[in-house]
Design a protein around this motif. Structure first.
Motif, PDB file in Angstrom:
ATOM      1  N   TYR A  35       0.846  -1.187   0.000  1.00  0.00           N
ATOM      2  CA  TYR A  35       0.000   0.000   0.000  1.00  0.00           C
ATOM      3  C   TYR A  35       0.884   1.239   0.000  1.00  0.00           C
ATOM      4  CZ  TYR A  35      -3.966  -2.854   1.712  1.00  0.00           C
ATOM      5  OH  TYR A  35      -4.972  -3.786   1.858  1.00  0.00           O
ATOM      6  N   GLY A  97      -8.891 -17.313   5.862  1.00  0.00           N
ATOM      7  CA  GLY A  97      -9.434 -18.281   6.790  1.00  0.00           C
ATOM      8  C   GLY A  97     -10.933 -18.168   6.826  1.00  0.00           C
ATOM      9  N   ALA A  98     -11.526 -18.857   7.767  1.00  0.00           N
ATOM     10  CA  ALA A  98     -12.971 -18.838   7.861  1.00  0.00           C
ATOM     11  C   ALA A  98     -13.485 -17.472   8.278  1.00  0.00           C
ATOM     12  CB  ALA A  98     -13.437 -19.901   8.858  1.00  0.00           C
ATOM     13  N   SER A  99     -12.733 -16.797   9.111  1.00  0.00           N
ATOM     14  CA  SER A  99     -13.143 -15.461   9.539  1.00  0.00           C
ATOM     15  C   SER A  99     -12.400 -14.426   8.718  1.00  0.00           C
ATOM     16  CB  SER A  99     -12.862 -15.265  11.018  1.00  0.00           C
ATOM     17  OG  SER A  99     -11.477 -15.292  11.270  1.00  0.00           O
ATOM     18  N   ALA A 100     -12.729 -13.177   8.940  1.00  0.00           N
ATOM     19  CA  ALA A 100     -12.119 -12.114   8.150  1.00  0.00           C
ATOM     20  C   ALA A 100     -10.607 -12.069   8.360  1.00  0.00           C
ATOM     21  CB  ALA A 100     -12.743 -10.784   8.538  1.00  0.00           C
ATOM     22  N   GLU A 101      -9.928 -11.842   7.285  1.00  0.00           N
ATOM     23  CA  GLU A 101      -8.466 -11.806   7.307  1.00  0.00           C
ATOM     24  C   GLU A 101      -7.967 -10.611   8.104  1.00  0.00           C
ATOM     25  OE1 GLU A 101      -4.940 -12.045   3.937  1.00  0.00           O
ATOM     26  OE2 GLU A 101      -6.777 -10.964   3.487  1.00  0.00           O
ATOM     27  N   THR A 102      -7.014 -10.840   8.976  1.00  0.00           N
ATOM     28  CA  THR A 102      -6.332  -9.760   9.687  1.00  0.00           C
ATOM     29  C   THR A 102      -5.023  -9.468   8.973  1.00  0.00           C
ATOM     30  OG1 THR A 102      -7.274 -10.359  11.822  1.00  0.00           O
ATOM     31  CG2 THR A 102      -5.235  -9.093  11.845  1.00  0.00           C
ATOM     32  N   LEU A 103      -4.772  -8.190   8.748  1.00  0.00           N
ATOM     33  CA  LEU A 103      -3.524  -7.783   8.122  1.00  0.00           C
ATOM     34  C   LEU A 103      -2.517  -7.379   9.195  1.00  0.00           C
ATOM     35  CD1 LEU A 103      -4.684  -5.654   5.063  1.00  0.00           C
ATOM     36  CD2 LEU A 103      -4.152  -8.089   5.188  1.00  0.00           C
TER      37      LEU A 103
ATOM     38  N   TYR B  32     -17.483  -7.685   5.751  1.00  0.00           N
ATOM     39  CA  TYR B  32     -16.593  -7.820   6.891  1.00  0.00           C
ATOM     40  C   TYR B  32     -16.061  -6.414   7.182  1.00  0.00           C
ATOM     41  CZ  TYR B  32     -16.629 -12.826   5.881  1.00  0.00           C
ATOM     42  OH  TYR B  32     -17.013 -14.122   5.675  1.00  0.00           O
ATOM     43  N   PHE B  34     -13.747  -3.669   9.769  1.00  0.00           N
ATOM     44  CA  PHE B  34     -12.562  -3.609  10.624  1.00  0.00           C
ATOM     45  C   PHE B  34     -12.326  -2.175  11.092  1.00  0.00           C
ATOM     46  CE2 PHE B  34     -10.975  -7.646   8.826  1.00  0.00           C
ATOM     47  CZ  PHE B  34     -11.607  -7.649   7.598  1.00  0.00           C
ATOM     48  N   TYR B  36      -8.715  -0.319  12.281  1.00  0.00           N
ATOM     49  CA  TYR B  36      -7.276  -0.385  12.511  1.00  0.00           C
ATOM     50  C   TYR B  36      -6.820   0.939  13.116  1.00  0.00           C
ATOM     51  CZ  TYR B  36      -6.477  -4.660   9.749  1.00  0.00           C
ATOM     52  OH  TYR B  36      -6.453  -5.955   9.289  1.00  0.00           O
ATOM     53  N   LEU B  46      -4.593  -4.004  14.067  1.00  0.00           N
ATOM     54  CA  LEU B  46      -6.017  -4.292  14.173  1.00  0.00           C
ATOM     55  C   LEU B  46      -6.540  -3.975  15.568  1.00  0.00           C
ATOM     56  CD1 LEU B  46      -8.502  -5.578  12.714  1.00  0.00           C
ATOM     57  CD2 LEU B  46      -7.869  -7.709  13.872  1.00  0.00           C
ATOM     58  N   LYS B  49     -12.728  -6.449  14.681  1.00  0.00           N
ATOM     59  CA  LYS B  49     -13.338  -6.775  13.400  1.00  0.00           C
ATOM     60  C   LYS B  49     -14.700  -7.412  13.624  1.00  0.00           C
ATOM     61  CE  LYS B  49     -10.776 -11.146  12.962  1.00  0.00           C
ATOM     62  NZ  LYS B  49      -9.746 -11.873  12.147  1.00  0.00           N
ATOM     63  N   TYR B  51     -17.640  -9.868  11.565  1.00  0.00           N
ATOM     64  CA  TYR B  51     -18.030 -10.593  10.356  1.00  0.00           C
ATOM     65  C   TYR B  51     -19.332 -11.354  10.519  1.00  0.00           C
ATOM     66  CZ  TYR B  51     -15.520 -14.341  12.841  1.00  0.00           C
ATOM     67  OH  TYR B  51     -15.074 -15.232  13.781  1.00  0.00           O
ATOM     68  N   PHE B  90      -8.450   3.911  11.212  1.00  0.00           N
ATOM     69  CA  PHE B  90      -8.944   3.577   9.882  1.00  0.00           C
ATOM     70  C   PHE B  90     -10.067   2.557   9.989  1.00  0.00           C
ATOM     71  CE2 PHE B  90      -5.899   5.597   7.091  1.00  0.00           C
ATOM     72  CZ  PHE B  90      -4.772   5.747   7.883  1.00  0.00           C
ATOM     73  N   SER B  97     -14.373 -13.314   3.272  1.00  0.00           N
ATOM     74  CA  SER B  97     -13.172 -13.672   4.030  1.00  0.00           C
ATOM     75  C   SER B  97     -11.949 -13.809   3.143  1.00  0.00           C
ATOM     76  CB  SER B  97     -13.400 -14.976   4.789  1.00  0.00           C
ATOM     77  OG  SER B  97     -13.601 -16.035   3.869  1.00  0.00           O
ATOM     78  N   ILE B 101      -8.932  -5.969   1.351  1.00  0.00           N
ATOM     79  CA  ILE B 101      -9.547  -5.007   2.250  1.00  0.00           C
ATOM     80  C   ILE B 101      -9.439  -3.604   1.675  1.00  0.00           C
ATOM     81  CG2 ILE B 101      -9.379  -4.000   4.553  1.00  0.00           C
ATOM     82  CD1 ILE B 101      -8.332  -6.720   5.509  1.00  0.00           C
TER      83      ILE B 101
END
Lengths: 114, 113
Positions: A35, A97-103, B32, B34, B36, B46, B49, B51, B90, B97, B101
């Protein structure tokens, strides 16, 4: 603890020069992202990757290339740097994964193109 | 198309006061969502979140957010802020999933002593 390391931390380049920004992650995540962050624009996605050997264009790919030679490393390449590419660049890794992706983000590279 | 809007570029509050940072999203289905946080000279981290399930989500450092489908919102709240909460926050959205983002432009929070 997830770890994403960017190098260099700061870079000054000349217009027309080649710049390579490096990113290394020790999380064993499949996904990696580049980014750029500019005032008033938040974070904009340049390139991303789903694994070694793959790269995908994000929202603002023009003027940038990406390389993912291994699971751990993801580079952003500016072949011909321009002053408009002066910005702060962030690399991130994430895992589907099954849940939302964490960055997980690196600390950023501040690039100045003169 | 999906998008995230943070209408406040900068919010200033006094230490100990309550806080709400606003986030509106545009997406036809349930996304989903979030929050941050970015402290000075650092990357984003993070906070929380959402979902599925309970629309009120608890995060780190006593932050929470409430998802509202009817209002297309995901506002961040904290009952009592501390000076160390000064940072840029943010809001972000993902369509599922396995999707990348999208970030809002961020809200800079300034906590006055």
């Amino acid at each position: 603890e997830a770890a994403v390391t960017q190098s260099p931390r700061n870079k000054v380049a000349v217009t027309g020069g080649k710049v390579t920004l490096s990113c290394n992650q020790t999380n064993n995540h499949n996904n990696m992202y580049w980014y750029r962050q500019d005032t008033g624009h938040g974070l904009r996605l340049i390139h991303y990757s789903y694994g070694a050997g793959s790269t995908e264009k994000g929202d603002i790919p023009d003027g940038y290339k990406a390389s993912r030679p291994s699971q751990e490393n993801f580079s952003l390449i500016l072949e011909l740097a321009t002053p408009s590419q002066t910005s702060v660049y962030f690399c991130a890794s994430g895992e589907q994964g099954a849940s939302a992706e964490t960055l997980y983000f690196g600390s950023g590279t501040r690039l100045t193109v003169l | 198309a999906q998008s995230v809007t943070q209408p406040d570029a900068r919010v200033t509050v006094s230490e100990g006061a309550s806080l709400q940072l606003r986030c509106k999203y545009s997406y036809s289905a349930t996304p989903y969502l979030f929050w941050y946080v970015q402290y000075p000279r650092q990357g984003l981290q993070l906070l929380l979140k959402y979902y599925s399930g309970d629309p009120v989500v608890q995060g780190v450092n006593s932050f929470e957010a409430e998802f509202s489908k009817s209002n297309s919102s995901f506002h961040l709240q904290k009952a009592s802020v501390h000076w160390s909460d000064s940072a840029v926050y943010f809001c972000a959205l993902s369509m599922n999933s396995n999707n990348r983002i999208f970030f809002g432009d961020g809200t800079q929070l300034v906590v006055k002593p």
